[in-house]
Design an enzyme around this catalytic site. Structure first.
Site, short mmCIF file in Angstrom:
data_model
loop_
_atom_site.label_atom_id
_atom_site.label_comp_id
_atom_site.label_asym_id
_atom_site.label_seq_id
_atom_site.Cartn_x
_atom_site.Cartn_y
_atom_site.Cartn_z
N VAL A 15 0.82 -1.23 0.00
CA VAL A 15 0.00 0.00 0.00
C VAL A 15 0.84 1.27 0.00
O VAL A 15 0.67 2.16 -0.84
CB VAL A 15 -0.91 0.00 1.25
CG1 VAL A 15 -1.83 1.20 1.24
CG2 VAL A 15 -1.71 -1.27 1.34
N MET A 16 1.78 1.36 0.93
CA MET A 16 2.55 2.60 1.08
C MET A 16 3.49 2.82 -0.11
O MET A 16 3.55 3.91 -0.68
CB MET A 16 3.36 2.57 2.38
CG MET A 16 2.53 2.67 3.63
SD MET A 16 1.70 4.25 3.78
CE MET A 16 3.07 5.33 4.19
N ASN A 105 8.53 2.53 8.92
CA ASN A 105 8.47 2.97 10.32
C ASN A 105 9.54 2.28 11.14
O ASN A 105 9.25 1.44 11.99
CB ASN A 105 7.09 2.62 10.90
CG ASN A 105 6.09 3.74 10.67
OD1 ASN A 105 6.46 4.88 10.42
ND2 ASN A 105 4.82 3.40 10.75
N SER A 131 4.97 10.34 7.21
CA SER A 131 3.71 10.33 7.94
C SER A 131 2.54 10.62 7.00
O SER A 131 2.72 11.25 5.97
CB SER A 131 3.76 11.38 9.04
OG SER A 131 2.55 11.38 9.73
N LYS A 185 9.98 11.29 13.79
CA LYS A 185 8.73 10.63 13.39
C LYS A 185 8.13 9.86 14.57
O LYS A 185 6.91 9.85 14.78
CB LYS A 185 9.01 9.69 12.20
CG LYS A 185 7.85 8.75 11.83
CD LYS A 185 6.64 9.51 11.36
CE LYS A 185 5.58 8.69 10.65
NZ LYS A 185 5.14 7.47 11.27
N HIS A 188 6.55 12.32 16.84
CA HIS A 188 5.30 12.74 16.18
C HIS A 188 4.18 11.77 16.52
O HIS A 188 3.07 12.16 16.90
CB HIS A 188 5.51 12.82 14.67
CG HIS A 188 4.23 12.85 13.89
ND1 HIS A 188 3.48 11.72 13.65
CD2 HIS A 188 3.55 13.87 13.32
CE1 HIS A 188 2.39 12.05 12.97
NE2 HIS A 188 2.42 13.34 12.75
N ASN A 189 4.46 10.48 16.39
CA ASN A 189 3.43 9.48 16.66
C ASN A 189 3.04 9.48 18.14
O ASN A 189 1.86 9.31 18.47
CB ASN A 189 3.93 8.09 16.26
CG ASN A 189 3.90 7.90 14.75
OD1 ASN A 189 4.03 8.85 14.00
ND2 ASN A 189 3.74 6.67 14.31
N GLU A 192 0.76 12.25 18.71
CA GLU A 192 -0.52 11.85 18.12
C GLU A 192 -1.33 11.01 19.13
O GLU A 192 -2.54 11.22 19.29
CB GLU A 192 -0.21 11.05 16.85
CG GLU A 192 -1.38 10.52 16.08
CD GLU A 192 -0.88 9.65 14.92
OE1 GLU A 192 -0.01 10.11 14.15
OE2 GLU A 192 -1.35 8.51 14.80
N TYR A 193 -0.67 10.09 19.81
CA TYR A 193 -1.35 9.29 20.84
C TYR A 193 -1.96 10.21 21.90
O TYR A 193 -3.10 10.02 22.32
CB TYR A 193 -0.35 8.37 21.56
CG TYR A 193 -0.06 7.02 20.93
CD1 TYR A 193 0.38 6.90 19.63
CD2 TYR A 193 -0.18 5.85 21.68
CE1 TYR A 193 0.69 5.67 19.08
CE2 TYR A 193 0.13 4.61 21.14
CZ TYR A 193 0.57 4.52 19.84
OH TYR A 193 0.87 3.30 19.32
N LYS A 263 0.43 0.23 17.43
CA LYS A 263 1.45 -0.47 16.64
C LYS A 263 2.84 -0.31 17.23
O LYS A 263 3.81 -0.76 16.65
CB LYS A 263 1.43 0.06 15.20
CG LYS A 263 0.30 -0.52 14.37
CD LYS A 263 0.52 -0.23 12.91
CE LYS A 263 -0.48 -0.96 12.04
NZ LYS A 263 -0.40 -0.49 10.65
N ARG A 290 -4.52 3.04 26.33
CA ARG A 290 -4.81 2.03 25.30
C ARG A 290 -4.58 0.63 25.87
O ARG A 290 -5.37 -0.28 25.62
CB ARG A 290 -3.92 2.24 24.06
CG ARG A 290 -4.26 3.49 23.28
CD ARG A 290 -3.60 3.45 21.92
NE ARG A 290 -3.65 4.74 21.25
CZ ARG A 290 -3.31 4.94 19.99
NH1 ARG A 290 -2.88 3.93 19.25
NH2 ARG A 290 -3.37 6.14 19.43
N HIS A 454 22.82 7.70 49.17
CA HIS A 454 22.94 8.24 47.81
C HIS A 454 23.36 9.71 47.79
O HIS A 454 23.55 10.26 46.72
CB HIS A 454 21.63 8.04 47.05
CG HIS A 454 21.31 6.60 46.78
ND1 HIS A 454 22.14 5.80 46.02
CD2 HIS A 454 20.28 5.81 47.17
CE1 HIS A 454 21.63 4.58 45.96
NE2 HIS A 454 20.51 4.56 46.65
#
Ligand SMILES: NC(=O)c1ccc[n+]([C@@H]2O[C@H](COP(=O)([O-])OP(=O)(O)OC[C@H]3O[C@@H](n4cnc5c(N)ncnc54)[C@H](OP(=O)(O)O)[C@@H]3O)[C@@H](O)[C@H]2O)c1
Length: 482
Positions: A15-16, A105, A131, A185, A188-189, A192-193, A263, A290, A454
């Site tokens: 497709v891509m 990706n 994208s 990228k 970016h994703n 988007e989430y 994904k 999610r 520490h």
């Protein structure tokens, strides 16, 4: 053997790849060589699109022979082993100075590894985030290429010719070396989430607080899309909410199973942020939301746990919707601010010079988070390229000032009503944490020093200190260890 007729090639015609090849072929001056592992896809593409004038190849040797020098090929195959397999083959038939572009990706550490390995052959390797999905590939994506300056000389004009255009400017810029393009990228994703989760929370609050139907809430989103929230995601949200299921006549959103898929790019963004020490709480909560939704077995048993006794009823519907709009905008500012923080930290860690203003501009069209809002981000980084926190830029600080009271009311209402709003509330918590004069991190440091020696720093003098906690614990001895 083919003659060197093509100036650009595409490997991988699913497709891509097929849509990207058609996009390339439609631009003046491009002749596109195409190759796919299994011959059927190549044959089908060439037959279905004679107008594209493709130069089909059926072996890597033919593919290389059909390209003029420097040979330039864009790989659009299944990310992972498929990408490595194609690179291995192309390296055998390409020559030093040629350019291999991975438009899939890829996870940016893989791109860094591949770039290093391919560079040793003298061939350029460019990891390019692309994208915009299928439609973007065909009509104009937002493109985030990494790789060497040398490859950008040849690749730049080609990518500019196929990219989406925003306000007259192509949505592509040379992001930085090796994995910088795929890194950006990835973020970016992640953003988007966060953006999607915030919109979903806004919808849920309005629906459960006001009893409005999905179609009525679609009108609310359509109205919001005329203002500062204007974006592709708000626009499609209205369309999704308006959609009626043909089979049942119900709103489609009520028929869709409430388990969100992923994904993996959100998880990559969060994992990377954790290793960089950058709090991307909005993206993390969106990714976790999610995950939570996708555990029906846990949700089924937890459904018996109690929630608040009182029903959630909003007294003034219009005022509540306006509060949700302001809360959404404020949370969105925080999510983007966190995302850009991750890019800034990634650039520092991997030694990339990334122009944050340019990144914002190439997201204005061709990708899922496209929005007017990105112009404000670009302006902020033009005014102050080293801005430490995007949310503090004057435009965003003013919006947060205007929205914070509403934001708090919404988070309180959601909490009291038992409506999960992890992205809204975590963004607010981040905002309050960031602006706090003093944080309880001081106590955490004390605890760390107690159980693990520490050490800690003091507010009133230089140095590193450790308290001797044992004994009667009243004895406190500070030890300057530097
Ligand atoms: N940016 C976006 O919005 C977006 C959207 C979707 C996908 N993508 C990315 O774009 C890339 C292509 O996606 P897609 O959906 O078009 O295709 P895909 O389903 O991810 O992959 C199928 C393609 O990969 C080829 N392939 C797989 N393993 C191979 C190998 N070992 N050697 C050679 N070729 C191999 C297949 O060849 P055969 O035909 O011979 O099997 C086919 O052409 C992926 O990296 C994907 O993650 C991006």
């Amino acid at each position: 053997m083919n003659a060197a007729v093509a100036n650009i090639g595409v490997v991988g015609l699913a497709v891509m790849g097929s849509n990207l090849a058609r996009n390339l072929a439609s631009r003046e001056g491009n002749k596109v060589a195409v190759y796919n592992r299994s011959r059927e896809k190549t044959d089908a593409l060439v037959v279905e699109h004679p107008e594209a004038g493709f130069a089909p190849a059926f072996s890597y040797e033919d593919f290389a022979a059909s390209l003029s020098k420097p040979r330039t090929a864009i790989i659009m195959v299944k990310a992972g082993r498929g990408t490595d397999a194609v690179i291995d083959e192309l390296v055998k038939v390409f020559e030093p100075g040629d350019i291999i572009v991975d438009g899939g990706n890829a996870y940016f550490p893989d791109t860094i590894r591949r770039e290093k390995a391919v560079r040793e052959t003298g061939i350029n390797f460019v990891g390019a985030g692309i994208s915009g999905g299928e439609e973007g590939a065909l009509l104009g994506p937002s493109i985030m290429p990494g790789g060497s300056d040398e490859s950008w000389v040849t690749l730049g004009p080609i990518l500019k010719s196929i990219a989406a255009v925003a306000e007259g400017e192509p949505c592509v810029t040379h992001i930085g070396h090796d994995g910088a393009g795929h890194f950006v990228k990835m973020v970016h994703n992640g953003i988007e989430y966060a953006d999607m989760q915030l919109i979903a929370e806004a919808y849920d609050l309005i629906r459960r607080g006001t009893g409005k139907t999905p179609a009525e809430i679609a009108d609310v989103f359509a109205e919001w899309n005329k203002g500062e929230l204007e974006s592709y995601l708000i626009e499609i949200t209205a369309e999704v909410l308006r959609q009626v299921d043909a089979e049942t006549g119900k709103p489609l959103v009520d028929v869709i199973l409430d388990q969100a898929g992923a994904k993996g790019t959100g998880a990559w963004t969060v994992q990377t942020a954790l290793s960089l020490g950058v709090p991307v709480s909005g993206i993390a909560e969106a990714t976790f939301a999610r995950s939570l939704s996708s555990h029906p077995e846990q949700r089924a048993v937890a459904a018996s746990l109690p929630g608040p006794d009182e029903a959630f009823e909003v007294a003034d519907v219009d005022a509540f919707i306006e509060d949700v709009r302001l809360a959404l905008f404020a949370s969105k500012i925080i999510a983007y601010s966190q995302g850009f923080d991750e890019i800034r930290a990634g650039a520092a860690e991997y030694d990339w010079t990334i122009d944050l203003s340019a990144v914002s501009k190439i997201w204005r069209a061709g990708c899922i988070i496209r929005a007017q809002f990105l112009n404000r981000i670009a302006d902020a980084y033009v005014d102050a390229p080293d801005l430490p926190v995007l949310a503090t830029a004057p435009y965003f600080a003013a919006a947060l000032t205007d929205g914070q009271a509403a934001w708090r009311r919404v988070v309180v209402a959601a909490t009291q009503a038992g409506i999960p709003s992890p992205a809204f509330s975590s963004s607010l918590a981040y905002y309050d944490g960031l602006r706090a004069d003093r944080l309880p991190a001081a106590l955490v440091q004390g605890q760390r020093d107690f159980f693990g020696a520490h050490t800690y720093k003091r507010i009133d003098k230089e140095g590193t200190f450790h308290t001797l906690w044992s004994g009667d614990r009243t004895e406190i001895e500070a030890e300057d260890t530097h």
